[in-house]
Design an enzyme around this catalytic site. Structure first.
Site, PDB file in Angstrom:
ATOM      1  N   LYS A  54       0.788  -1.150  -0.038  1.00 33.78           N
ATOM      2  CA  LYS A  54       0.090  -0.141  -0.032  1.00 33.78           C
ATOM      3  C   LYS A  54       0.958   1.237   0.042  1.00 33.78           C
ATOM      4  O   LYS A  54       0.713   2.262  -0.829  1.00 33.78           O
ATOM      5  CB  LYS A  54      -1.042  -0.038   1.343  1.00 33.78           C
ATOM      6  CG  LYS A  54      -2.000  -1.115   1.021  1.00 33.78           C
ATOM      7  CD  LYS A  54      -2.729  -1.391   2.124  1.00 33.78           C
ATOM      8  CE  LYS A  54      -3.729  -2.525   1.788  1.00 33.78           C
ATOM      9  NZ  LYS A  54      -4.555  -2.930   3.254  1.00 33.78           N
ATOM     10  N   GLN A  98      -4.503  -2.016   9.828  1.00 38.83           N
ATOM     11  CA  GLN A  98      -4.719  -3.099   8.891  1.00 38.83           C
ATOM     12  C   GLN A  98      -5.272  -4.234   9.775  1.00 38.83           C
ATOM     13  O   GLN A  98      -4.862  -4.329  11.168  1.00 38.83           O
ATOM     14  CB  GLN A  98      -3.122  -3.341   8.567  1.00 38.83           C
ATOM     15  CG  GLN A  98      -2.866  -4.927   7.899  1.00 38.83           C
ATOM     16  CD  GLN A  98      -3.339  -4.660   6.521  1.00 38.83           C
ATOM     17  OE1 GLN A  98      -3.591  -3.629   5.837  1.00 38.83           O
ATOM     18  NE2 GLN A  98      -4.155  -5.646   5.948  1.00 38.83           N
ATOM     19  N   ASP A 121     -11.096   2.943   4.594  1.00 38.68           N
ATOM     20  CA  ASP A 121     -11.130   1.565   4.529  1.00 38.68           C
ATOM     21  C   ASP A 121     -12.489   1.233   4.551  1.00 38.68           C
ATOM     22  O   ASP A 121     -13.036  -0.027   4.187  1.00 38.68           O
ATOM     23  CB  ASP A 121     -10.398   0.813   5.674  1.00 38.68           C
ATOM     24  CG  ASP A 121      -9.431  -0.061   5.113  1.00 38.68           C
ATOM     25  OD1 ASP A 121      -9.515  -0.394   3.878  1.00 38.68           O
ATOM     26  OD2 ASP A 121      -8.924  -0.820   5.655  1.00 38.68           O
TER      27      ASP A 121
END
Ligand code: NAP
Length: 292
Positions: A54, A98, A121
């Site tokens: 990422k 994450q 996200d």
């Protein structure tokens, strides 16, 4: 029938190039460069690989990225404090925690701490809740489901009224994909590990999305002729001929299903590369929201 291949690798490259173009235009116009902060807790090797990729993708798109790592035994308060600090940092437009977090850390509490306007996200309960509600719009949609929808919209002119079946109901893939398909006016069936007679259900699908994490579970005779098949699965299969000793395969038996479907995503090179492209798009969107 031999299916056309939905080339997620090429499509994602195009999206990344578009994002890079817009970021460049922002810089020229003197607007803030989008910034993405990642929060990585613990030692999960796959998570480290994902976060690294990422950051690399951000760099290629001209997006600034800030990596934050905490140890496996980090306390909930430490993680939440870090997230709150990032909420207050104007150089950070998007925050990505994450997942999965180490067991023992309350994922919902951590995700609740992310400001919804930085929740690139799309996992904040408010964003997910809005996704599920008629007449409401989330600010951000989770990246992999968003990538699935992008590929479907590129492949089919109109999803309205089509029978869609999603295999899998996880928070990160199956359920948001199903919610997005309902929003696109498809008729949705969600299957999971307790579903019975799966093959009968999948054979009714005009759109079949597999997100179960079971190697090649979907066989040729599970698929309605002409269906569009999206394979989200990423499974490792031992393969001594490969330098790493394994290869990646999906949840769909590709060679069989491509003879039945009208279009199919390969693994790798289908949904996988779309995830990062959609995250970059969301980070750019977060920066635009902050302009307002
Ligand atoms: P997950 O959290 O393990 O969820 C799997 C889902 O599949 C669950 O809902 C489970 O049902 C269902 N399931 C498991 N075995 C089944 C069976 N035999 N029949 C029917 N349903 C079954 O997995 P996930 O995180 O959603 O990921 C799914 C796959 O997508 C994995 O291969 C993962 O690596 C891949 N993935 C890819 C990307 C990408 O970027 N391409 C991103 C994320 C995930 P229950 O709810 O009843 O347990």
């Amino acid at each position: 029938m031999t299916a056309s291949i939905i080339d997620g690798a090429a499509i994602s490259e195009q999206i990344r190039a578009e994002v890079a173009e817009e970021v460049k235009a922002r810089a020229i116009a003197g607007k803030p460069i989008p910034g993405l902060a990642t929060v990585l807790v613990g030692e999960n090797p796959a998570s480290h690989v994902y976060v690294r990729s990422k950051h690399k993708a951000c760099q290629e798109a001209g997006i600034v990225s800030f990596g934050h790592e905490l140890p496996e035994n980090a306390k909930l308060e430490e993680v939440v404090d870090l997230v709150k600090k990032l909420n207050d940092d104007p150089a950070v437009h998007g925050i990505l925690v994450q997942l999965p977090l180490p067991s023992g850390l309350d994922e919902e509490k951590v995700l609740l701490a992310v400001g919804i306007e930085k929740d690139v996200d799309g996992f904040h309960p408010i964003n997910i809740g809005r996704l599920a509600q008629k007449g409401r719009d989330p600010l951000f949609v989770p990246a992999t489901p968003s990538g699935v929808m992008y590929l479907l919209n590129k492949t089919l002119p109109n999803l309205e009224g089509l029978n869609a079946v999603v295999l899998g109901r996880s928070n990160i893939v199956g359920m948001p994909v199903a919610l997005l398909l309902v929003r696109a006016n498809a008729t949705m069936t969600i299957c999971h590990s307790r579903s019975k007679d799966l093959k009968d259900i999948t054979r009714s699908a005009d759109i079949l999305v597999a997100a179960v994490g079971r190697t090649e579970m979907v066989r040729g005779d599970w698929v309605k002729p002409g269906a569009v098949v999206i394979d989200v699965g990423i499974n490792r299969v031992e393969d001594a001929s490969r330098p790493r000793g394994y290869r990646l395969v999906g949840d769909v038996a590709y060679d069989e299903v491509k003879e039945v479907a009208s279009a199919i995503t390969p693994v790798p090179g289908g949904v996988g590369p779309m995830t990062i492209a959609m995250l970059l798009r969301s980070t750019l969107k977060a920066a635009k929201l902050a302009d307002a």
